[in-house]
Enzyme design. Structure first.
Site, PDB file in Angstrom:
ATOM      1  N   ALA A  98       0.872  -1.372  -0.032  1.00  0.00           N
ATOM      2  CA  ALA A  98      -0.100   0.065   0.140  1.00  0.00           C
ATOM      3  C   ALA A  98       0.681   1.199  -0.015  1.00  0.00           C
ATOM      4  O   ALA A  98       0.390   2.336  -0.383  1.00  0.00           O
ATOM      5  CB  ALA A  98      -0.943   0.032   1.034  1.00  0.00           C
ATOM      6  N   CYS A  99       2.009   1.186   0.566  1.00  0.00           N
ATOM      7  CA  CYS A  99       2.866   2.485   0.850  1.00  0.00           C
ATOM      8  C   CYS A  99       4.019   2.480   0.159  1.00  0.00           C
ATOM      9  O   CYS A  99       5.027   1.510   0.282  1.00  0.00           O
ATOM     10  CB  CYS A  99       3.175   2.590   2.456  1.00  0.00           C
ATOM     11  SG  CYS A  99       1.657   2.029   3.445  1.00  0.00           S
ATOM     12  N   GLY A 127       0.040   3.914  -2.998  1.00  0.00           N
ATOM     13  CA  GLY A 127       0.028   5.599  -2.531  1.00  0.00           C
ATOM     14  C   GLY A 127       1.339   5.907  -2.300  1.00  0.00           C
ATOM     15  O   GLY A 127       2.328   5.024  -1.927  1.00  0.00           O
ATOM     16  N   ASN A 280       4.299   7.630   4.132  1.00  0.00           N
ATOM     17  CA  ASN A 280       3.136   7.433   2.953  1.00  0.00           C
ATOM     18  C   ASN A 280       1.999   8.275   3.263  1.00  0.00           C
ATOM     19  O   ASN A 280       1.947   9.305   4.170  1.00  0.00           O
ATOM     20  CB  ASN A 280       2.544   5.829   3.466  1.00  0.00           C
ATOM     21  CG  ASN A 280       1.933   5.918   4.578  1.00  0.00           C
ATOM     22  OD1 ASN A 280       2.164   6.727   5.670  1.00  0.00           O
ATOM     23  ND2 ASN A 280       0.725   5.064   4.638  1.00  0.00           N
ATOM     24  N   CYS A 282      -0.873   8.725   4.551  1.00  0.00           N
ATOM     25  CA  CYS A 282      -1.607   8.973   5.712  1.00  0.00           C
ATOM     26  C   CYS A 282      -0.792   9.310   6.940  1.00  0.00           C
ATOM     27  O   CYS A 282      -1.187   9.574   8.247  1.00  0.00           O
ATOM     28  CB  CYS A 282      -2.663   7.865   6.113  1.00  0.00           C
ATOM     29  SG  CYS A 282      -4.149   7.946   4.973  1.00  0.00           S
ATOM     30  N   GLY A 283       0.666   9.065   6.651  1.00  0.00           N
ATOM     31  CA  GLY A 283       1.551   9.599   7.807  1.00  0.00           C
ATOM     32  C   GLY A 283       1.973   8.733   8.720  1.00  0.00           C
ATOM     33  O   GLY A 283       2.933   8.477   9.391  1.00  0.00           O
ATOM     34  N   GLU A 284       1.403   7.475   8.567  1.00  0.00           N
ATOM     35  CA  GLU A 284       1.704   6.415   9.602  1.00  0.00           C
ATOM     36  C   GLU A 284       3.088   5.616   9.184  1.00  0.00           C
ATOM     37  O   GLU A 284       3.187   4.762  10.244  1.00  0.00           O
ATOM     38  CB  GLU A 284       0.421   5.470  10.000  1.00  0.00           C
ATOM     39  CG  GLU A 284       0.223   4.574   8.903  1.00  0.00           C
ATOM     40  CD  GLU A 284      -0.472   4.826   7.746  1.00  0.00           C
ATOM     41  OE1 GLU A 284      -0.814   3.904   6.923  1.00  0.00           O
ATOM     42  OE2 GLU A 284      -0.525   6.011   7.651  1.00  0.00           O
ATOM     43  N   PRO A 437      -4.762   3.541   8.738  1.00  0.00           N
ATOM     44  CA  PRO A 437      -6.281   3.574   8.418  1.00  0.00           C
ATOM     45  C   PRO A 437      -6.687   2.358   8.057  1.00  0.00           C
ATOM     46  O   PRO A 437      -6.080   1.767   7.057  1.00  0.00           O
ATOM     47  CB  PRO A 437      -6.196   4.934   7.434  1.00  0.00           C
ATOM     48  CG  PRO A 437      -4.757   5.348   7.196  1.00  0.00           C
ATOM     49  CD  PRO A 437      -3.974   4.429   7.728  1.00  0.00           C
ATOM     50  N   THR A 438      -7.921   2.246   8.213  1.00  0.00           N
ATOM     51  CA  THR A 438      -8.803   1.105   7.946  1.00  0.00           C
ATOM     52  C   THR A 438     -10.225   1.238   7.462  1.00  0.00           C
ATOM     53  O   THR A 438     -11.022   0.362   7.755  1.00  0.00           O
ATOM     54  CB  THR A 438      -8.586  -0.141   9.010  1.00  0.00           C
ATOM     55  OG1 THR A 438      -9.468   0.732  10.072  1.00  0.00           O
ATOM     56  CG2 THR A 438      -7.217  -0.441   9.619  1.00  0.00           C
ATOM     57  N   GLY A 439     -10.401   2.451   6.792  1.00  0.00           N
ATOM     58  CA  GLY A 439     -11.832   2.917   6.334  1.00  0.00           C
ATOM     59  C   GLY A 439     -12.509   1.707   5.798  1.00  0.00           C
ATOM     60  O   GLY A 439     -13.485   1.425   6.206  1.00  0.00           O
TER      61      GLY A 439
END
Length: 753
Positions: A98-99, A127, A280, A282-284, A437-439
Site C-alpha cells: 500500500a505504501c 500510494g 506514506n 496518511c503519515g503512519e 487507516p482501515t476505512g
C-alpha cells in the site's frame, strides 16, 4: 495456485461486506460483470500468500495447511491485509503493498522520473510519499541553464495533476503525501499551498519539523532557512511566526499537518541507508526513498470475552490474550510472505523492500472493544488499555519476527541495523508494527476504524429506491436494549446528531461510555495517539477532531502536546472548517475571525421586465417530476421557478422557496457559477440516478440544469473540487474526515488529500 477445498466454508458476511467487496475487490470481466465470489476472493488471497511458504523448508506449515489458516484468519474477521493485497494477490498484476516513498532530486530528470514512478505505483493500487526538501528554492539560479528555479510548490502541482489522470487499479484515485522541511526557504509558500480549497486535492501536506526549530519556538528565537543545494543559510525567520502560521492554516482547513523528522529518524532501524525524509499518504509509515511497506490490521473487537466487565481487572479476563497471541504470530507470517509474493513496480523498490523487509501490523475495532468492556475512550482506563494492548502486540509481533528469522534468516540488512548494534534480535523484519487507516477494511470486518472513536453512533443510509435506513452501532444498540431504551424514535433522534451526550434521560454510565469523535475533548484524542505510539515501531494514523468553535490556541496546544508526548506527527481537523472557508470570504471571513467588518453594503436587485423568454425543463427527482422554468435576459438566467407535485404540499413550498432565493441571487448579480457551487451536491432523502451520476435533491437538480445550460465548458466539479470532496462520488453520502482521509462510512469510498 492451490486447489480450493470442497469443504471450505462460506464466509459469514457482515451487513455491508458484500456491497464493499463487489464495488472494490471482487474480480470483474471486461464488461464489468462480477466473476468472483467472496469465498473465492479470500481463498485466492490465502492460497497466493501461503505459496511463499514453499521457499522455507524449516516452516512448521505446508502451503496447504497455511492457506487454510490464512483463509480462516481473514473470514473470521480477526485480521485483514491492506487493500492492494486483497485486490491483487493471485493476479497477474501482483502488486500487494500500500505504501511507497519516492525521492525527488534537484534536477528535471530526477523530478520527472519521480512523476513517472508515481504513476506506475498509482496504477498498481499504491500510494506515494515525497519529500520536496531537496529542490532548490523559488527564484534561485540554476547553474546549468542560467535560468531560475520555480521552487517545490510549482513541481508539487505537476505531481498533483499527474495523479488526477491515473485511477488506482480501476477503483480509486492515487493518494500522495508531500513533505517540506521547516528550514526550507520556500516553507511559507508551502504552508499556504492549500489556502484555496481544492488546490492540491490529491495530496496530504505535512511540514517536517526539527527539534532545532521547536527549541527556537520555545525560546522565541530565530532559526535559519537553508538552501538545500548549497547548505547555506539564506535568511533567518522568527520561529514562532512560522509555527503560528502553521497553526492558522490547520485551523482554517486542516492542512498542512506536521511530522517530527528527528523523532522519526531516532527510530530508523537502518540509519546506514540514509535518513527518512517522508511518509506514506496518511503519515503512519515513515520510509526510506524507494522503500515500500505492506500493512495489515487485527480486529480487536473479536477478542472480547463477555462477562468480565465488573471484574477488578476487566482487561485481564475480558480479553482472550492467548488467541490474540496466536493471531499476531499468524499475521506476522502472512505479512512477511506478502513481501515474497509481491511484484513491485520498480526493481529498485524490490531490492530495498527485500533488504529491510518492513511490515506494519496494526489494529482496528478498538472503539468497539472499549464499548464491549464498558470503558470510556476519553479516560485514563481507555489510554491504559491502549498501552497494554499495543505493548502486547508489539512484543508478540517482534517475537513472531524472531521466530521467522530462525526459520528463514534475518532481514539482509540486519548486521548493519540498530538491532545488531544493540544485540537485539535477530529479526526477520526491520519494523513490525504500524497503526494504519482501515476505512474500507473496517467496513468489511464490521468494526470501528483503526484506533479512532466512532464518528457517529447512528447514521441514516439513503437507499436508491427512496427508502431511508437508520444504521446503529450494534454494541450501542445492545446497550440500549439492556436499559429498555432501544426505540425507533430514539434511533432516529440519535441519527440526526450521531451523539447521545445531550440526552439527559439516558443513564449517565451509558453516555460516558458511548462517546463519539466530536464528543471527546481534543486532548484525549492526542493522549490516545501517544499511548499507541509508545509501543509502535512506525507511526499512528489518527485525526485529532476539534469542534468548529475550537480556537487557534487549541490547535497550538495540541501541536505542542504532540511534540512533548513523543508522537511522530499529528493531523487536526476542525469540524466544518473547509465549508466555512468556501462559504465565507471577505467581510464574512473577517466576521468569523472576530475582526470588525466595514459598514454593510446594500446589493442592487434588478427589476423584472414585463416580458421574459426562457425554457422549461422536466427533471425526475426522488420526490417526483420537477418542472424548472428559467427565464433569461440577454441569454443569461434572470429568474427560476421550480414546481414539483401538487399545490399545497410542503415539498412544493420548499421548491418554490429555493427558486425564489436563486432568482434573488441572479437578479442581485451573483454569477451562475457561484450559485451552482453553493447548491450542487446538497444531499436529500431520495437520490436518483441521472446519466452517469446521482441527483441528490431539489437544489442539486436545479444546479444540474443550470450547470448543463450555462457552464458546460467549465463544469463546477473542475472549478470547485473543494465541494465535491465533501460528498461521496459513488453513493452521495456525507464524507467524514478520519485518519487523514475523507471516508464514506456508507460504501467505503475514500480519498486522501
Amino acid at each position: 495456485m492451490l486447489t480450493m477445498p470442497v469443504e471450505l466454508p462460506e464466509p459469514q458476511l457482515k451487513p455491508h461486506t458484500d456491497i464493499v467487496l463487489r464495488k472494490r475487490y471482487l474480480h470483474k470481466s471486461l464488461d464489468g460483470t462480477t466473476i468472483e465470489t467472496p469465498r473465492e476472493l479470500f481463498w485466492r488471497v490465502a492460497a497466493s500468500i501461503a505459496e511463499s511458504e514453499r521457499a522455507y523448508p524449516a516452516s512448521p506449515y505446508t502451503p496447504e495447511q497455511l492457506a487454510r489458516e490464512f483463509y480462516d484468519l481473514m473470514t473470521s474477521w480477526k485480521f485483514l491485509p491492506n487493500s492492494p493485497t486483497l485486490m491483487n494477490a493471485g493476479t497477474e498484476l501482483g502488486q500487494l503493498s500500500a505504501c511507497f516513498v519516492l525521492p525527488v532530486g534537484d534536477s528535471i530528470e530526477e523530478i520527472f522520473d519521480a512523476v513517472k514512478y508515481a504513476a506506475m505505483i498509482h496504477k498498481s493500487g499504491g500510494g506515494t510519499g515525497f519529500s520536496f526538501s531537496r529542490l532548490r528554492p523559488k527564484d534561485s539560479r540554476v547553474g546549468s541553464t542560467g535560468g531560475v528555479a520555480s521552487g517545490p510548490v510549482s513541481f508539487l502541482r505537476i505531481f498533483n495533476t499527474a495523479t488526477e489522470q491515473i485511477k488506482q487499479g480501476g477503483t480509486r484515485r492515487g493518494a500522495n503525501m508531500g513533505i517540506l522541511r521547516v528550514d526550507h526557504p520556500d516553507i511559507e509558500e508551502f504552508i499556504r499551498a492549500k489556502e484555496k480549497e481544492g488546490e492540491f486535492n490529491n495530496f496530504n501536506l505535512s511540514v517536517g519539523l526539527t527539534e532545532e526549530f521547536m527549541r527556537a519556538v520555545e525560546k522565541d528565537e530565530e532559526y535559519g532557512l537553508r538552501s538545500p543545494h548549497s547548505g547555506e543559510i539564506v535568511r533567518r525567520r522568527r520561529a514562532r511566526e512560522i509555527f503560528d502560521l502553521l497553526v492558522d492554516k490547520a485551523w482554517s482547513s486542516g492542512d498542512p499537518g506536521i511530522v517530527f523528522l528527528d523523532r522519526i529518524n531516532r527510530d530508523n532501524p537502518t540509519p546506514d541507508q540514509g535518513e527518512i525524509e517522508s511518509t506514506n499518504p496518511c503519515g503512519e509509515q515513515p520510509l526510506l526513498p524507494f522503500e515500500a511497506c505492506n500493512l495489515g490490521s487485527i480486529n480487536l473487537s473479536c477478542f472480547h470475552v463477555p462477562g468480565h466487565e465488573q471484574d477488578d481487572d476487566p482487561f485481564e479476563r475480558g480479553i482472550d490474550w492467548d488467541e490474540l497471541r496466536r493471531v499476531i504470530h499468524l499475521a506476522v507470517r502472512f505479512l512477511d510472505n506478502v513481501i515474497d509474493a509481491s511484484r513491485f513496480p520498480l526493481e529498485r523498490i524490490a531490492e530495498t523492500v527485500r533488504r529491510n523487509r518492513k511490515i506494519g501490523l496494526g489494529v482496528m475495532g478498538f472503539a468497539d472493544l472499549l464499548f464491549l468492556l464498558g470503558v470510556p475512550y476519553d479516560s485514563p482506563e481507555g489510554t491504559a488499555l491502549a498501552e497494554r494492548l499495543m505493548s502486547f502486540i508489539n512484543a508478540e509481533g517482534h517475537a513472531a519476527s524472531a521466530t521467522l528469522a530462525g526459520e528463514r534468516g534475518p532481514f539482509p540488512a540486519y548486521t548493519t541495523s540498530i538491532y545488531a548494534r544493540q544485540e537485539l534480535g535477530p529479526f526477520r523484519n526491520a519494523t513490525v508494527t504500524t497503526i494504519a487507516p482501515t476505512g474500507t477494511l473496517s467496513i468489511i470486518a464490521g468494526c470501528s476504524s483503526g484506533v479512532e472513536p466512532l464518528f457517529a453512533l447512528c447514521f441514516t443510509r439513503n437507499i436508491l429506491d427512496g427508502e431511508r435506513l437508520v444504521e446503529v452501532n450494534p454494541h450501542f444498540e445492545e446497550a440500549l436494549r439492556r436499559c429498555n431504551e432501544a426505540t425507533p424514535e430514539l434511533m432516529e433522534s440519535v441519527a440526526r446528531t450521531g451523539s447521545i451526550q445531550h440526552m439527559d434521560f439516558l443513564p449517565p454510565a451509558l453516555r460516558k461510555v458511548f462517546v463519539t469523535a466530536m464528543d471527546i475533548d481534543p486532548v484525549w484524542h492526542l493522549r490516545m495517539q501517544a499511548a499507541f505510539q509508545r509501543h509502535t515501531d512506525n507511526a499512528v494514523s489518527k485525526t485529532v477532531n476539534l469542534p468548529n468553535s475550537a480556537t487557534r490556541e487549541d490547535i497550538h496546544a495540541i501541536y505542542w502536546m504532540a511534540y512533548e508526548e513523543g508522537c511522530k506527527g499529528v493531523t487536526v481537523y476542525r469540524d466544518g472548517c473547509k465549508n466555512l472557508q468556501v462559504l465565507a470570504t471577505g467581510e464574512g471571513q473577517r466576521k468569523m475571525d472576530g475582526a470588525a467588518a466595514p459598514a454593510e453594503t446594500v446589493s442592487t436587485v434588478r427589476k423584472r421586465p414585463d416580458i421574459l423568454q426562457g425554457f422549461t425543463q422536466k427533471v425526475q427527482t426522488g420526490l417526483g417530476a420537477m418542472y424548472l422554468t428559467v427565464n433569461e435576459v440577454d441569454g443569461k438566467p434572470f429568474e427560476v421557478f421550480a414546481t414539483i407535485g401538487k399545490s399545497g404540499r410542503s415539498i412544493t413550498a420548499k421548491a418554490e422557496a429555493i427558486g425564489r432565493l436563486v432568482s434573488l441571487a441572479l437578479r442581485s448579480g451573483v454569477s451562475v457559477r457561484d450559485i451552482v457551487t453553493q447548491i450542487k451536491g446538497i444531499g436529500g432523502e431520495h437520490p436518483v440516478f441521472r446519466g452517469k451520476g446521482l441527483l441528490l435533491s431539489i437544489p442539486d437538480a436545479i444546479a444540474w440544469v443550470l450547470e448543463r445550460r450555462y457552464l458546460k465548458d467549465q463544469p463546477v466539479n473542475m472549478l470547485a473540487p473543494d465541494l465535491e470532496e465533501h460528498r461521496c462520488h459513488e453513493c452521495g453520502g456525507e464524507l467524514i474526515f478520519q485518519e487523514g482521509c475523507l471516508i464514506c462510512p456508507q460504501c467505503g469510498y475514500s480519498r486522501c488529500g
